[in-house]
Design an enzyme around this catalytic site. Structure first.
Site, short mmCIF file in Angstrom:
data_model
loop_
_atom_site.label_atom_id
_atom_site.label_comp_id
_atom_site.label_asym_id
_atom_site.label_seq_id
_atom_site.Cartn_x
_atom_site.Cartn_y
_atom_site.Cartn_z
N GLU A 176 -0.23 63.06 19.37
CA GLU A 176 0.68 64.17 18.94
C GLU A 176 0.77 63.82 17.20
OE1 GLU A 176 3.67 65.17 22.01
OE2 GLU A 176 1.79 65.75 23.65
N GLU A 377 -2.07 63.03 28.63
CA GLU A 377 -1.29 63.24 29.47
C GLU A 377 -0.82 64.40 30.23
OE1 GLU A 377 2.29 63.07 26.51
OE2 GLU A 377 1.10 61.35 25.08
C1 BGP Z 1 4.36 64.90 24.96
C2 BGP Z 1 4.58 63.08 23.94
C3 BGP Z 1 5.36 61.90 25.77
C4 BGP Z 1 5.36 62.39 25.79
C5 BGP Z 1 5.89 63.94 26.77
C6 BGP Z 1 6.88 64.46 27.98
O1 BGP Z 1 4.73 65.14 23.73
O2 BGP Z 1 3.08 62.07 23.78
O3 BGP Z 1 5.60 60.79 25.03
O4 BGP Z 1 7.43 62.32 26.10
O5 BGP Z 1 5.74 64.32 25.53
O6 BGP Z 1 7.45 64.93 27.15
P1 BGP Z 1 8.83 64.89 27.69
O7 BGP Z 1 9.56 63.04 27.55
O8 BGP Z 1 10.48 65.33 26.69
O9 BGP Z 1 9.02 65.29 28.98
#
Ligand code: BGP
Length: 478
Positions: A176, A377
């Site tokens: 990201e 993701e």
């Molecule tokens: C994205 C990241 C992940 C993961 C995901 C979910 O931004 O790449 O690391 O954390 O978000 O977010 P969160 O864990 O805050 O729910």
């Protein structure tokens, strides 16, 4: 009836700092996430100077994968995963980032992990930097403000490419990389780049200066990787949250188009190898000084990526006559003109639930870049309750089922070239934005709460067997 390709990579996604624990084990140095305190829903995580003795840092132990990896990999294998996306903890390999030699114990951990995965025919999909820059590089060098950090990242990449060239085919440079475009949230620039904006600085200019060094680092790493193993597939990785216009009002449409540049800027450079004109015009208009060196254009051109990995969780909506707050409130996706989309619902954490949006972005990205895509993701963070010894996570199954239906449409009907799908948090882990365990994504439950209490025991949720069957049928049985 056309189906997904037989070699479609069904997997799960994780990140070292969110599940490994062992934050200071076997020579590992502190990273920028190891000084992030726990937050909560609506309570931001704090960036502390160093590890404060009386603070709770959820990532320090996480779910102790570092010591339990064989047990967890066996569960991933039972689920039938074809691949597992995770990251190599940069400060496990270079504890300070500028160490004369890499930490052999760190290298050996990932050798053992990749061997365990490959023993179960699970392909490692590796992110080099998933918010895990060594703290020393952030504190002493200023993170990616400093061009010297480019060389330290490239050295880290080279050591990993060379050590694991026969075990890992799919790589990504920065997770990201585009998060930091949201300069309202200091968490992103800190975890992406090890940078904190000082009083009096123009945050957007600092973000672009930092981003230039990361784009150079990514391009140099790609070139080094391809020289070590021409069969490597090295991708960019971006957060792709589409921004819809609230109405057919041309002002809403143009606002959404203009705001989408914050999603497209980094992948435009990493895929095309050149800066887009809308960015160059902004630099000139705003008087930003971007640290281009002679030869940088060549570096970018020679370091373009093979595929585009991206995260998709939600969509956002903007309205031209709304001058909203700059609170970074997730409800408006952190967008100044963000408004609720009346046609879709949201999760308990305010993330909209928009499966059709996934098909939409797959088409937009494939049309724009014409290179293979990889959904690395996608997931549904929710509170899971144990009832009579079971976890009936029906809402998570519904979310994933609806999104898989849409990715299938994009491939089978629209002709998008999609490498695979790795739902986020295949096992419960520490949430990045909130530092909570309570915001669970996993198909495997972990007995651990926001304060770090619990047995760490693992337990299959209903979604475990559901996803196992999805994989067995290559996405036919949902
Ligand atoms: C994205 C990241 C992940 C993961 C995901 C979910 O931004 O790449 O690391 O954390 O978000 O977010 P969160 O864990 O805050 O729910």
């Amino acid at each position: 009836m056309k189906t997904l390709p037989k070699d479609f990579l069904w997997g799960g996604a994780l990140a070292a700092h969110q599940f490994e624990g062992g934050w200071d084990a076997d020579g590992k140095g502190p990273s920028v996430v190891d000084v992030l305190t726990a937050g909560a829903h609506g309570v931001a995580r704090r960036i502390t100077d160093k590890v404060e003795p009386d603070e709770f840092y959820p990532n320090h132990e996480a779910i102790d994968f570092y010591h339990r990896y064989k047990e967890d990999v066996a569960l991933f294998a039972e689920m039938g995963l074809k691949c597992l996306r995770t990251s190599i903890g940069w400060s496990r390999i270079f504890p300070n980032g500028d160490d004369a030699e890499p930490n052999e114990a760190g290298l050996q951990f990932y050798d053992d992990l990749f061997d365990e995965l490959l023993k179960h025919d699970i392909e490692p999909i590796i992110t080099l930097s998933h918010f895990e820059m060594p703290l020393h590089l952030a504190r002493e060098y200023g993170g990616f403000r400093n061009r010297a950090v480019v060389d330290h990242f490239v050295r880290f990449a080279e050591v990993c490419f060379d050590r694991y060239k026969d075990k890992v085919k799919y790589w990504m440079t920065f997770n990201e990389i585009n998060n930091k475009m949201d300069v309202n949230n200091p968490l992103f620039l800190w975890t992406n780049s090890g940078v904190i904006v000082e009083d009096g600085e123009n945050a957007r200019e600092v973000m672009y200066q930092t981003g230039h060094h990361e784009l150079i680092a990514s391009a140099l790493a790609v070139a080094k990787g391809k020289a070590i193993n021409p069969d490597f597939e090295i991708g960019a990785m971006v957060s792709h949250v589409p921004i819809y216009p609230f109405s057919s009002n041309p002002d809403d449409v143009m606002l959404a188009e203009e705001m989408m540049r914050q999603r497209y800027f980094f992948p435009d450079v990493q895929v095309r190898g050149v800066y887009p004109s809308y960015a160059l015009n902004e630099f000139e208009r705003e008087g930003y000084s971007i640290p281009f060196l002679d030869g940088d254009e060549e570096i970018l051109k020679n370091g373009t990526v093979d595929y585009l990995g991206f995260s998709y969780y939600m969509s956002t909506t903007v309205k031209s006559d709304v001058v909203a707050d700059n609170s970074g409130d997730i409800v408006n996706g952190g967008l100044p003109n963000g408004v609720e989309n009346p046609y879709i619902k949201s999760s308990d954490w305010g993330w909209s639930i928009d499966p059709v949006g996934l098909r939409y972005v797959l088409n937009r990205l494939y049309d724009r870049y014409q290179i293979p895509l990889f959904i690395v993701e996608n997931g549904f963070g929710a509170v899971d309750e144990i009832v009579d010894g079971k976890i009936h996570d029906a809402a998570r199954i519904d979310y994933l089922k609806a999104h898989i239906e849409q990715l299938k449409q994009a491939v089978v009907y629209d002709g998008v070239d999609l490498i695979g799908y790795t739902p986020w948090g295949i096992i419960d882990i520490v949430s990045f934005t909130t530092g909570e365990m309570k915001k669970r994504y996993g198909m495997i439950y972990v007995d651990r709460d926001n304060e770090g209490n619990g047995s760490m025991e693992r337990m299959k949720k209903d979604s475990f067997d559901w996803y196992k069957h999805v994989i067995e049928t290559n996405g036919e049985a949902l």
